[in-house]
Design a protein around this motif. Structure first.
Motif, PDB file in Angstrom:
ATOM      1  N   TYR A  35       6.320  30.910  27.151  1.00  0.00           N
ATOM      2  CA  TYR A  35       6.085  31.637  26.021  1.00  0.00           C
ATOM      3  C   TYR A  35       5.745  30.151  25.137  1.00  0.00           C
ATOM      4  CZ  TYR A  35       6.832  33.687  21.389  1.00  0.00           C
ATOM      5  OH  TYR A  35       7.129  33.918  19.848  1.00  0.00           O
ATOM      6  N   VAL A  36       6.477  29.025  25.690  1.00  0.00           N
ATOM      7  CA  VAL A  36       6.030  27.435  24.686  1.00  0.00           C
ATOM      8  C   VAL A  36       4.970  27.652  24.864  1.00  0.00           C
ATOM      9  CG1 VAL A  36       6.613  25.536  24.629  1.00  0.00           C
ATOM     10  CG2 VAL A  36       8.150  26.777  24.588  1.00  0.00           C
ATOM     11  N   SER A  37       4.368  28.136  26.191  1.00  0.00           N
ATOM     12  CA  SER A  37       2.743  26.877  26.253  1.00  0.00           C
ATOM     13  C   SER A  37       1.871  28.151  25.716  1.00  0.00           C
ATOM     14  CB  SER A  37       3.033  27.709  28.066  1.00  0.00           C
ATOM     15  OG  SER A  37       1.177  27.395  28.552  1.00  0.00           O
ATOM     16  N   GLU A  38       2.361  29.590  25.535  1.00  0.00           N
ATOM     17  CA  GLU A  38       1.410  30.514  25.326  1.00  0.00           C
ATOM     18  C   GLU A  38       1.191  30.043  23.335  1.00  0.00           C
ATOM     19  OE1 GLU A  38       2.714  33.979  25.613  1.00  0.00           O
ATOM     20  OE2 GLU A  38       1.366  33.994  27.732  1.00  0.00           O
ATOM     21  N   ILE A  39       2.732  29.828  23.310  1.00  0.00           N
ATOM     22  CA  ILE A  39       2.475  28.530  21.393  1.00  0.00           C
ATOM     23  C   ILE A  39       1.499  28.388  21.397  1.00  0.00           C
ATOM     24  CG2 ILE A  39       3.884  28.088  19.891  1.00  0.00           C
ATOM     25  CD1 ILE A  39       6.081  29.948  20.671  1.00  0.00           C
ATOM     26  N   LEU A  40       1.985  27.178  22.167  1.00  0.00           N
ATOM     27  CA  LEU A  40       0.638  25.883  22.251  1.00  0.00           C
ATOM     28  C   LEU A  40      -0.674  26.413  22.120  1.00  0.00           C
ATOM     29  CD1 LEU A  40       3.039  22.757  24.178  1.00  0.00           C
ATOM     30  CD2 LEU A  40       3.288  23.582  21.452  1.00  0.00           C
ATOM     31  N   LYS A  41      -1.117  27.826  23.621  1.00  0.00           N
ATOM     32  CA  LYS A  41      -1.805  27.711  23.781  1.00  0.00           C
ATOM     33  C   LYS A  41      -2.612  28.398  22.119  1.00  0.00           C
ATOM     34  CE  LYS A  41      -1.990  26.560  28.623  1.00  0.00           C
ATOM     35  NZ  LYS A  41      -2.232  27.088  29.957  1.00  0.00           N
ATOM     36  N   GLY A  42      -1.913  29.264  21.304  1.00  0.00           N
ATOM     37  CA  GLY A  42      -2.137  29.827  20.729  1.00  0.00           C
ATOM     38  C   GLY A  42      -2.429  30.859  21.071  1.00  0.00           C
ATOM     39  N   THR A  43      -2.144  31.823  22.227  1.00  0.00           N
ATOM     40  CA  THR A  43      -2.289  33.337  22.845  1.00  0.00           C
ATOM     41  C   THR A  43      -1.232  34.106  21.994  1.00  0.00           C
ATOM     42  OG1 THR A  43      -1.331  32.584  24.878  1.00  0.00           O
ATOM     43  CG2 THR A  43      -3.690  32.645  24.434  1.00  0.00           C
ATOM     44  N   ARG A  44       0.376  33.242  22.064  1.00  0.00           N
ATOM     45  CA  ARG A  44       1.010  33.371  21.537  1.00  0.00           C
ATOM     46  C   ARG A  44       1.426  33.321  19.861  1.00  0.00           C
ATOM     47  NH1 ARG A  44       4.912  36.767  24.903  1.00  0.00           N
ATOM     48  NH2 ARG A  44       5.711  36.999  23.395  1.00  0.00           N
ATOM     49  N   ALA A  45       1.502  33.873  18.465  1.00  0.00           N
ATOM     50  CA  ALA A  45       1.440  33.136  17.348  1.00  0.00           C
ATOM     51  C   ALA A  45       2.914  31.466  17.200  1.00  0.00           C
ATOM     52  CB  ALA A  45       1.975  34.220  16.596  1.00  0.00           C
ATOM     53  N   GLY A  46       4.137  32.872  17.266  1.00  0.00           N
ATOM     54  CA  GLY A  46       5.016  32.288  17.561  1.00  0.00           C
ATOM     55  C   GLY A  46       5.696  32.094  16.766  1.00  0.00           C
ATOM     56  N   ASP A  47       5.410  32.011  15.130  1.00  0.00           N
ATOM     57  CA  ASP A  47       5.728  31.346  13.989  1.00  0.00           C
ATOM     58  C   ASP A  47       7.421  31.167  13.738  1.00  0.00           C
ATOM     59  OD1 ASP A  47       3.425  31.737  13.206  1.00  0.00           O
ATOM     60  OD2 ASP A  47       3.494  33.909  12.524  1.00  0.00           O
ATOM     61  N   LYS A  48       8.204  32.322  14.475  1.00  0.00           N
ATOM     62  CA  LYS A  48       9.474  31.452  15.173  1.00  0.00           C
ATOM     63  C   LYS A  48       9.873  30.097  15.723  1.00  0.00           C
ATOM     64  CE  LYS A  48      13.431  34.072  16.129  1.00  0.00           C
ATOM     65  NZ  LYS A  48      13.847  35.191  17.353  1.00  0.00           N
ATOM     66  N   TYR A  49       8.286  30.029  15.789  1.00  0.00           N
ATOM     67  CA  TYR A  49       9.144  28.583  16.857  1.00  0.00           C
ATOM     68  C   TYR A  49       8.275  27.755  16.589  1.00  0.00           C
ATOM     69  CZ  TYR A  49      11.842  32.104  19.935  1.00  0.00           C
ATOM     70  OH  TYR A  49      12.991  33.530  20.652  1.00  0.00           O
ATOM     71  N   ARG A  50       7.869  27.678  16.312  1.00  0.00           N
ATOM     72  CA  ARG A  50       6.970  26.481  15.577  1.00  0.00           C
ATOM     73  C   ARG A  50       7.026  24.954  14.686  1.00  0.00           C
ATOM     74  NH1 ARG A  50       0.893  26.746  15.568  1.00  0.00           N
ATOM     75  NH2 ARG A  50       0.546  25.267  13.492  1.00  0.00           N
ATOM     76  N   ASN A  51       8.453  25.689  13.694  1.00  0.00           N
ATOM     77  CA  ASN A  51       8.978  24.489  13.166  1.00  0.00           C
ATOM     78  C   ASN A  51       9.552  23.609  13.460  1.00  0.00           C
ATOM     79  OD1 ASN A  51       7.248  24.733  10.777  1.00  0.00           O
ATOM     80  ND2 ASN A  51       8.952  26.568   9.953  1.00  0.00           N
ATOM     81  N   LYS A  52      10.605  24.834  15.044  1.00  0.00           N
ATOM     82  CA  LYS A  52      12.107  24.126  15.275  1.00  0.00           C
ATOM     83  C   LYS A  52      11.164  23.123  16.198  1.00  0.00           C
ATOM     84  CE  LYS A  52      15.357  23.868  17.082  1.00  0.00           C
ATOM     85  NZ  LYS A  52      16.946  22.956  16.429  1.00  0.00           N
ATOM     86  N   ILE A  53      10.069  23.751  17.151  1.00  0.00           N
ATOM     87  CA  ILE A  53       9.263  23.001  18.334  1.00  0.00           C
ATOM     88  C   ILE A  53       9.288  21.398  17.547  1.00  0.00           C
ATOM     89  CG2 ILE A  53       7.044  22.402  19.781  1.00  0.00           C
ATOM     90  CD1 ILE A  53       7.084  25.146  20.332  1.00  0.00           C
ATOM     91  N   ALA A  54       8.470  21.663  16.123  1.00  0.00           N
ATOM     92  CA  ALA A  54       8.005  20.310  15.341  1.00  0.00           C
ATOM     93  C   ALA A  54       9.129  19.502  15.211  1.00  0.00           C
ATOM     94  CB  ALA A  54       7.332  20.183  14.411  1.00  0.00           C
TER      95      ALA A  54
END
Length: 61
Positions: A35-54
């Motif tokens: 899921y993390v990889s998909e967020i970074l690649k843009g295949t999953r939006a991951g809006d809930k996690y982008r700020n936390k990742i940053a």
């Protein structure tokens, strides 16, 4: 870095610089490495996690 969004490419650069693995990031977020990889690649939006990742990797989004 191939196949990454602008956010993902910047995140990966910082992760490499700080020796943060996808596995450790996923554990801290409580989600799968895939899921993390998909967020970074843009295949999953991951809006809930982008700020936390940053926040975790010290990135200004």
């Amino acid at each position: 870095m191939t196949n990454y969004t602008e956010f993902g490419a910047e995140a990966r650069k910082l992760m490499l610089k700080k020796s943060i693995t996808l596995t450790s990031l996923a554990k801290e977020l409580g989600i799968s490495v895939t899921y993390v990889s998909e967020i970074l690649k843009g295949t999953r939006a991951g809006d809930k996690y982008r700020n936390k990742i940053a926040e975790i990797i010290g990135m200004e989004e």
